[in-house]
Design a protein around this motif. Structure first.
Motif, PDB file in Angstrom:
ATOM      1  N   GLU A 132       0.829  -1.202   0.000  1.00  0.00           N
ATOM      2  CA  GLU A 132       0.000   0.000   0.000  1.00  0.00           C
ATOM      3  C   GLU A 132       0.869   1.260   0.000  1.00  0.00           C
ATOM      4  OE1 GLU A 132      -4.063  -1.526   2.145  1.00  0.00           O
ATOM      5  OE2 GLU A 132      -2.416  -0.913   3.440  1.00  0.00           O
ATOM      6  N   THR A 133       1.543   1.460  -1.111  1.00  0.00           N
ATOM      7  CA  THR A 133       2.427   2.609  -1.286  1.00  0.00           C
ATOM      8  C   THR A 133       2.428   3.013  -2.757  1.00  0.00           C
ATOM      9  OG1 THR A 133       3.888   1.854   0.499  1.00  0.00           O
ATOM     10  CG2 THR A 133       4.778   3.500  -1.014  1.00  0.00           C
ATOM     11  N   LYS A 139      10.307   5.738  -4.160  1.00  0.00           N
ATOM     12  CA  LYS A 139      10.485   5.861  -2.713  1.00  0.00           C
ATOM     13  C   LYS A 139      11.535   4.884  -2.193  1.00  0.00           C
ATOM     14  CE  LYS A 139       5.906   7.766  -1.890  1.00  0.00           C
ATOM     15  NZ  LYS A 139       4.550   7.578  -1.319  1.00  0.00           N
ATOM     16  N   ILE A 140      11.575   3.688  -2.762  1.00  0.00           N
ATOM     17  CA  ILE A 140      12.608   2.732  -2.364  1.00  0.00           C
ATOM     18  C   ILE A 140      13.992   3.287  -2.692  1.00  0.00           C
ATOM     19  CG2 ILE A 140      13.641   0.492  -2.904  1.00  0.00           C
ATOM     20  CD1 ILE A 140      10.790  -0.581  -3.258  1.00  0.00           C
ATOM     21  N   LEU A 141      14.140   3.783  -3.902  1.00  0.00           N
ATOM     22  CA  LEU A 141      15.448   4.259  -4.340  1.00  0.00           C
ATOM     23  C   LEU A 141      15.881   5.538  -3.636  1.00  0.00           C
ATOM     24  CD1 LEU A 141      15.200   3.499  -8.163  1.00  0.00           C
ATOM     25  CD2 LEU A 141      16.359   2.185  -6.381  1.00  0.00           C
ATOM     26  N   SER A 142      14.909   6.283  -3.084  1.00  0.00           N
ATOM     27  CA  SER A 142      15.284   7.503  -2.361  1.00  0.00           C
ATOM     28  C   SER A 142      15.726   7.185  -0.938  1.00  0.00           C
ATOM     29  CB  SER A 142      14.097   8.467  -2.297  1.00  0.00           C
ATOM     30  OG  SER A 142      13.116   8.002  -1.386  1.00  0.00           O
ATOM     31  N   SER A 143      15.286   6.050  -0.396  1.00  0.00           N
ATOM     32  CA  SER A 143      15.612   5.517   0.937  1.00  0.00           C
ATOM     33  C   SER A 143      15.034   6.320   2.102  1.00  0.00           C
ATOM     34  CB  SER A 143      17.132   5.374   1.136  1.00  0.00           C
ATOM     35  OG  SER A 143      17.729   6.611   1.468  1.00  0.00           O
ATOM     36  N   ARG A 169      12.737 -15.243  -7.884  1.00  0.00           N
ATOM     37  CA  ARG A 169      13.034 -16.581  -7.363  1.00  0.00           C
ATOM     38  C   ARG A 169      11.750 -17.336  -7.013  1.00  0.00           C
ATOM     39  NH1 ARG A 169      16.621 -15.946  -2.446  1.00  0.00           N
ATOM     40  NH2 ARG A 169      17.866 -14.954  -4.073  1.00  0.00           N
ATOM     41  N   TYR A 170      10.796 -16.610  -6.434  1.00  0.00           N
ATOM     42  CA  TYR A 170       9.580 -17.269  -5.951  1.00  0.00           C
ATOM     43  C   TYR A 170       8.349 -16.946  -6.794  1.00  0.00           C
ATOM     44  CZ  TYR A 170      12.618 -18.039  -1.960  1.00  0.00           C
ATOM     45  OH  TYR A 170      13.678 -18.411  -1.159  1.00  0.00           O
ATOM     46  N   ASP A 171       8.544 -16.324  -7.938  1.00  0.00           N
ATOM     47  CA  ASP A 171       7.454 -16.044  -8.881  1.00  0.00           C
ATOM     48  C   ASP A 171       6.335 -15.254  -8.212  1.00  0.00           C
ATOM     49  OD1 ASP A 171       6.124 -16.083 -11.296  1.00  0.00           O
ATOM     50  OD2 ASP A 171       5.099 -17.977 -10.891  1.00  0.00           O
ATOM     51  N   ILE A 172       6.721 -14.124  -7.600  1.00  0.00           N
ATOM     52  CA  ILE A 172       5.769 -13.273  -6.890  1.00  0.00           C
ATOM     53  C   ILE A 172       5.339 -12.120  -7.795  1.00  0.00           C
ATOM     54  CG2 ILE A 172       5.366 -11.861  -4.841  1.00  0.00           C
ATOM     55  CD1 ILE A 172       6.035 -14.767  -4.211  1.00  0.00           C
ATOM     56  N   ASN A 173       4.037 -11.902  -7.903  1.00  0.00           N
ATOM     57  CA  ASN A 173       3.514 -10.723  -8.592  1.00  0.00           C
ATOM     58  C   ASN A 173       3.378  -9.598  -7.582  1.00  0.00           C
ATOM     59  OD1 ASN A 173       3.214 -12.494 -10.740  1.00  0.00           O
ATOM     60  ND2 ASN A 173       1.244 -11.656 -11.358  1.00  0.00           N
ATOM     61  N   VAL A 174       3.922  -8.418  -7.901  1.00  0.00           N
ATOM     62  CA  VAL A 174       3.907  -7.291  -6.964  1.00  0.00           C
ATOM     63  C   VAL A 174       2.993  -6.187  -7.480  1.00  0.00           C
ATOM     64  CG1 VAL A 174       5.308  -5.592  -5.733  1.00  0.00           C
ATOM     65  CG2 VAL A 174       6.283  -7.823  -6.311  1.00  0.00           C
ATOM     66  N   TRP A 175       2.178  -5.647  -6.574  1.00  0.00           N
ATOM     67  CA  TRP A 175       1.256  -4.561  -6.903  1.00  0.00           C
ATOM     68  C   TRP A 175       1.446  -3.445  -5.891  1.00  0.00           C
ATOM     69  CZ3 TRP A 175      -1.802  -5.540 -11.194  1.00  0.00           C
ATOM     70  CH2 TRP A 175      -1.848  -6.886 -11.615  1.00  0.00           C
ATOM     71  N   TYR A 176       1.561  -2.212  -6.384  1.00  0.00           N
ATOM     72  CA  TYR A 176       1.644  -1.032  -5.533  1.00  0.00           C
ATOM     73  C   TYR A 176       0.347  -0.239  -5.699  1.00  0.00           C
ATOM     74  CZ  TYR A 176       6.623  -2.152  -5.998  1.00  0.00           C
ATOM     75  OH  TYR A 176       7.831  -2.790  -6.022  1.00  0.00           O
ATOM     76  N   CYS A 177      -0.170   0.315  -4.613  1.00  0.00           N
ATOM     77  CA  CYS A 177      -1.415   1.058  -4.753  1.00  0.00           C
ATOM     78  C   CYS A 177      -1.614   2.046  -3.616  1.00  0.00           C
ATOM     79  CB  CYS A 177      -2.607   0.096  -4.782  1.00  0.00           C
ATOM     80  SG  CYS A 177      -3.002  -0.637  -3.185  1.00  0.00           S
ATOM     81  N   ASN A 178      -2.544   2.967  -3.839  1.00  0.00           N
ATOM     82  CA  ASN A 178      -3.013   3.825  -2.772  1.00  0.00           C
ATOM     83  C   ASN A 178      -3.873   2.975  -1.840  1.00  0.00           C
ATOM     84  OD1 ASN A 178      -5.016   5.709  -1.431  1.00  0.00           O
ATOM     85  ND2 ASN A 178      -3.752   7.209  -2.489  1.00  0.00           N
ATOM     86  N   LYS A 179      -3.797   3.265  -0.567  1.00  0.00           N
ATOM     87  CA  LYS A 179      -4.536   2.495   0.439  1.00  0.00           C
ATOM     88  C   LYS A 179      -6.030   2.394   0.128  1.00  0.00           C
ATOM     89  CE  LYS A 179      -5.054   2.384   5.491  1.00  0.00           C
ATOM     90  NZ  LYS A 179      -4.658   3.067   6.756  1.00  0.00           N
ATOM     91  N   LYS A 180      -6.584   3.453  -0.454  1.00  0.00           N
ATOM     92  CA  LYS A 180      -8.022   3.473  -0.726  1.00  0.00           C
ATOM     93  C   LYS A 180      -8.421   2.484  -1.826  1.00  0.00           C
ATOM     94  CE  LYS A 180      -7.809   7.338  -4.030  1.00  0.00           C
ATOM     95  NZ  LYS A 180      -8.190   6.528  -5.205  1.00  0.00           N
ATOM     96  N   ASP A 181      -7.454   2.013  -2.598  1.00  0.00           N
ATOM     97  CA  ASP A 181      -7.743   1.092  -3.698  1.00  0.00           C
ATOM     98  C   ASP A 181      -7.441  -0.366  -3.361  1.00  0.00           C
ATOM     99  OD1 ASP A 181      -8.511   3.182  -5.447  1.00  0.00           O
ATOM    100  OD2 ASP A 181      -6.405   3.620  -5.864  1.00  0.00           O
ATOM    101  N   SER A 182      -6.952  -0.624  -2.154  1.00  0.00           N
ATOM    102  CA  SER A 182      -6.535  -1.985  -1.790  1.00  0.00           C
ATOM    103  C   SER A 182      -7.655  -3.000  -1.919  1.00  0.00           C
ATOM    104  CB  SER A 182      -5.995  -2.010  -0.353  1.00  0.00           C
ATOM    105  OG  SER A 182      -4.840  -1.229  -0.231  1.00  0.00           O
ATOM    106  N   ALA A 183      -8.834  -2.644  -1.395  1.00  0.00           N
ATOM    107  CA  ALA A 183      -9.953  -3.595  -1.416  1.00  0.00           C
ATOM    108  C   ALA A 183     -10.303  -3.994  -2.838  1.00  0.00           C
ATOM    109  CB  ALA A 183     -11.164  -2.981  -0.713  1.00  0.00           C
TER     110      ALA A 183
END
Length: 212
Positions: A132-133, A139-143, A169-183
């Protein structure tokens, strides 16, 4: 082939998952459906979906925080927790804390979250990781957006490379979102997977068979 629209389904929520009221409240409200700009210009208004049914699994899920169960027209219930799960992280701090949690490492040097990723892959479970970011990569690269007890020790490039390595390695799909869109994302990922899964299910009397 079974049409998911003829089935009932519920999103399963791990009871150990905390700070989920914004997700459950949205399930109870239903999702706002906006028309296209063309239809909006012609006067079509926004509509709302029916509330999304869910229940909390008391003993918790073996893997992930969310999954789905579907009831077929003949009454049979298929719990898809061994097929698809969603692991949610409320922000980058939680993700970093999990990935750098030396206290949770086992004799093989795997942290708790990596063991969970590994278990999902070994068991053939499709794992989605929802963070939820918004604009998470920048943001990761800015630290500077990391705020946990050892934040100053996180090297942005090293963190990014480690995270990408684990996802591959583990075949993970990653999704980033605003908290209001999580549901909405949680529901739609589970719904679409179930829709495709049911295309390979046949009902035979009071039973069913998966022909995948």
């Amino acid at each position: 082939m079974i049409d998911i629209k003829k089935c009932a389904y519920k999103v399963i929520v791990d009871t150990r998952e905390k700070q989920v009221n914004h997700i459950l409240n949205k399930f109870e409200e239903g999702f706002e459906e906006k028309p296209s700009h063309h239809d909006m210009y012609r006067g079509k208004k926004n509509t709302y979906s029916d509330p999304i049914q869910y229940y909390k699994q008391d003993k918790g899920l073996k893997t992930g925080d969310f999954t789905i169960a579907v009831q077929l027209p003949n009454g049979c219930v298929i719990n898809l927790q061994d097929k698809i799960v969603i692991e949610r992280k409320k922000d980058l701090n939680e993700l970093a804390s999990n990935l750098y949690d030396s206290k949770s490492k086992d004799e093989n040097g795997l942290t708790r979250i990596e063991r969970e990723f590994s278990r999902a892959k070994e068991q053939g479970i499709k794992m989605h990781l929802l963070i939820e970011t918004e604009d998470a990569v920048s943001k990761i690269l800015s630290s500077k957006h990391f705020r946990y007890d050892r934040a100053s020790k996180i090297n942005p490039k090293s963190f990014m490379m480690m995270f990408l390595s684990l996802c591959n390695r583990y075949d993970i799909n990653v999704w980033y979102c605003n908290k209001k869109d999580s549901a909405r994302i949680i529901h739609d990922l589970l719904y679409v997977y179930t829709k495709e899964y049911l295309k390979k299910v046949s009902i035979i009397g009071n039973n069913y068979i998966y022909e995948g």
